[in-house]
Scaffold this active site. Sequence first.
Site, PDB file in Angstrom:
ATOM      1  N   GLU A   1     -21.786   2.104  15.334  1.00  0.00           N
ATOM      2  CA  GLU A   1     -21.274   3.452  15.090  1.00  0.00           C
ATOM      3  C   GLU A   1     -21.451   4.307  16.340  1.00  0.00           C
ATOM      4  OE1 GLU A   1     -21.361   4.252  10.545  1.00  0.00           O
ATOM      5  OE2 GLU A   1     -23.239   4.929  11.401  1.00  0.00           O
TER       6      GLU A   1
ATOM      7  N   SER B   1     -15.571   7.947  11.681  1.00  0.00           N
ATOM      8  CA  SER B   1     -14.250   8.443  11.287  1.00  0.00           C
ATOM      9  C   SER B   1     -13.299   7.330  10.836  1.00  0.00           C
ATOM     10  CB  SER B   1     -13.622   9.278  12.412  1.00  0.00           C
ATOM     11  OG  SER B   1     -14.462  10.366  12.752  1.00  0.00           O
TER      12      SER B   1
ATOM     13  N   GLY C   1     -18.381   7.045   6.208  1.00  0.00           N
ATOM     14  CA  GLY C   1     -19.073   8.259   5.786  1.00  0.00           C
ATOM     15  C   GLY C   1     -18.154   9.117   4.928  1.00  0.00           C
ATOM     16  N   GLY C   2     -17.545  10.127   5.567  1.00  0.00           N
ATOM     17  CA  GLY C   2     -16.727  11.111   4.846  1.00  0.00           C
ATOM     18  C   GLY C   2     -15.744  10.523   3.845  1.00  0.00           C
TER      19      GLY C   2
ATOM     20  N   GLU D   1     -28.184   9.400  12.787  1.00  0.00           N
ATOM     21  CA  GLU D   1     -28.705  10.687  12.283  1.00  0.00           C
ATOM     22  C   GLU D   1     -30.207  10.603  12.055  1.00  0.00           C
ATOM     23  OE1 GLU D   1     -25.856  10.940   9.114  1.00  0.00           O
ATOM     24  OE2 GLU D   1     -24.276  11.274  10.590  1.00  0.00           O
TER      25      GLU D   1
ATOM     26  N   ASN E   1     -21.431   5.197   3.045  1.00  0.00           N
ATOM     27  CA  ASN E   1     -22.681   5.935   3.254  1.00  0.00           C
ATOM     28  C   ASN E   1     -22.431   7.367   2.811  1.00  0.00           C
ATOM     29  OD1 ASN E   1     -24.932   7.234   4.186  1.00  0.00           O
ATOM     30  ND2 ASN E   1     -24.561   6.828   6.367  1.00  0.00           N
ATOM     31  N   TRP E   2     -22.972   7.719   1.643  1.00  0.00           N
ATOM     32  CA  TRP E   2     -22.717   9.067   1.104  1.00  0.00           C
ATOM     33  C   TRP E   2     -23.515  10.133   1.842  1.00  0.00           C
ATOM     34  CZ3 TRP E   2     -22.810   8.498  -5.029  1.00  0.00           C
ATOM     35  CH2 TRP E   2     -21.827   7.587  -5.413  1.00  0.00           C
ATOM     36  N   LYS E   3     -24.466   9.713   2.670  1.00  0.00           N
ATOM     37  CA  LYS E   3     -25.335  10.661   3.384  1.00  0.00           C
ATOM     38  C   LYS E   3     -25.958  11.645   2.377  1.00  0.00           C
ATOM     39  CE  LYS E   3     -22.749   9.788   7.570  1.00  0.00           C
ATOM     40  NZ  LYS E   3     -22.282  10.241   8.868  1.00  0.00           N
TER      41      LYS E   3
ATOM     42  N   HIS F   1     -29.746   4.559  11.249  1.00  0.00           N
ATOM     43  CA  HIS F   1     -28.551   5.388  11.449  1.00  0.00           C
ATOM     44  C   HIS F   1     -28.833   6.394  12.570  1.00  0.00           C
ATOM     45  CE1 HIS F   1     -25.230   8.109  10.750  1.00  0.00           C
ATOM     46  NE2 HIS F   1     -24.667   7.150  10.043  1.00  0.00           N
TER      47      HIS F   1
ATOM     48  N   GLY G   1     -18.091  11.630  12.100  1.00  0.00           N
ATOM     49  CA  GLY G   1     -17.823  12.922  11.478  1.00  0.00           C
ATOM     50  C   GLY G   1     -17.029  13.862  12.372  1.00  0.00           C
TER      51      GLY G   1
HETATM   52  P1  13P Z   1     -17.856   9.298   9.179  1.00  0.00           P
HETATM   53  O1  13P Z   1     -17.040   8.193   8.537  1.00  0.00           O
HETATM   54  O2  13P Z   1     -17.915  10.529   8.334  1.00  0.00           O
HETATM   55  O3  13P Z   1     -17.458   9.543  10.594  1.00  0.00           O
HETATM   56  O4  13P Z   1     -19.373   8.757   9.214  1.00  0.00           O
HETATM   57  C1  13P Z   1     -19.634   7.518   9.750  1.00  0.00           C
HETATM   58  C2  13P Z   1     -21.041   7.170   9.456  1.00  0.00           C
HETATM   59  O5  13P Z   1     -21.957   7.747  10.043  1.00  0.00           O
HETATM   60  C3  13P Z   1     -21.320   6.159   8.434  1.00  0.00           C
HETATM   61  O6  13P Z   1     -22.650   5.779   8.433  1.00  0.00           O
END
Ligand code: 13P
Length: 257
Positions: free
Chosen positions: A173, A219, A240-241, A103, A12-14, A101, A179
């Site tokens: 998640e 993470s 994510g990251g 977010e 997920n590149w966000k 998600h 993050g």
């Molecule tokens: P991180 O891997 O950056 O913690 O993000 C997880 C995430 O929200 C994937 O959708």
Amino acid sequence: MPNQRTRLIAGNWKMNKTYSEGVTLAQDLAYKLSENTDGVEVVVCPPFTDLKGVQSVMEMDAAPFHLGAQNVYWQESGAYTGEISCDMLKNVGCTYCIVGHSERRDYFGETDQDINKKIKALLSAGIKPISCCGESLEVREANNQVAFVVNQIKEDFKDVTLKSGDDVVVAYEPIWAIGTGKTATPEDAQEVCGAIRETLRDIFGADIADGIRILYGGSAKPENIAGFLECEDVDGALVGGASLKADDFSLMVERSV
Ligand code: 13P
């Protein structure tokens, strides 16, 4: 006995990567993943503006990954300024789409009812939803994570019908691990993912539920992916990251083979 579900690693590149940066990352990934994906399904979910560019890379480089979006609107078309339909996603090659998600829930007020409509619209369009759930730190500290997530699953999949377990993916998640560098332990993940599987069995029956992939997210990185994959009900990761770096993401795929 090991389960028969194909592992899935989704990135997920966000809200990261411009069009040209996205194309470069997709090219790097296509190159690095070319020999490492045996038996593992890989999905990348760039921002809307990168989808077409990443699709072009996938076609030109025969990239061994699928394309996913990060959100969708359930209406077919019309006066919904700023929204994107299932058809629009399909037309640029998306076969997956993240919904719900944390977010989106926290910053944009998405409710379980919205997520339910998005899941139904995606399924009708033949796109596989990656449906996210997970508890806040407050819920975890009160030790209510299982009840909280089970309720999300029941609401998000209310009156949803599936032809097979492969039609949807669930991503657990925990919000406090996103993050933050703070990961859940594999035991934490299994506790909730096991409860998710049980709930899916109640909703869809064991035959279908046992084919649904459940991912861990929060993470996740090359150093901890193996521990999560040892859990009975964890079938991969939503990253994510670490998905923004071709080296890290391809290493995670390699370690999932
Ligand atoms: P991180 O891997 O950056 O913690 O993000 C997880 C995430 O929200 C994937 O959708």
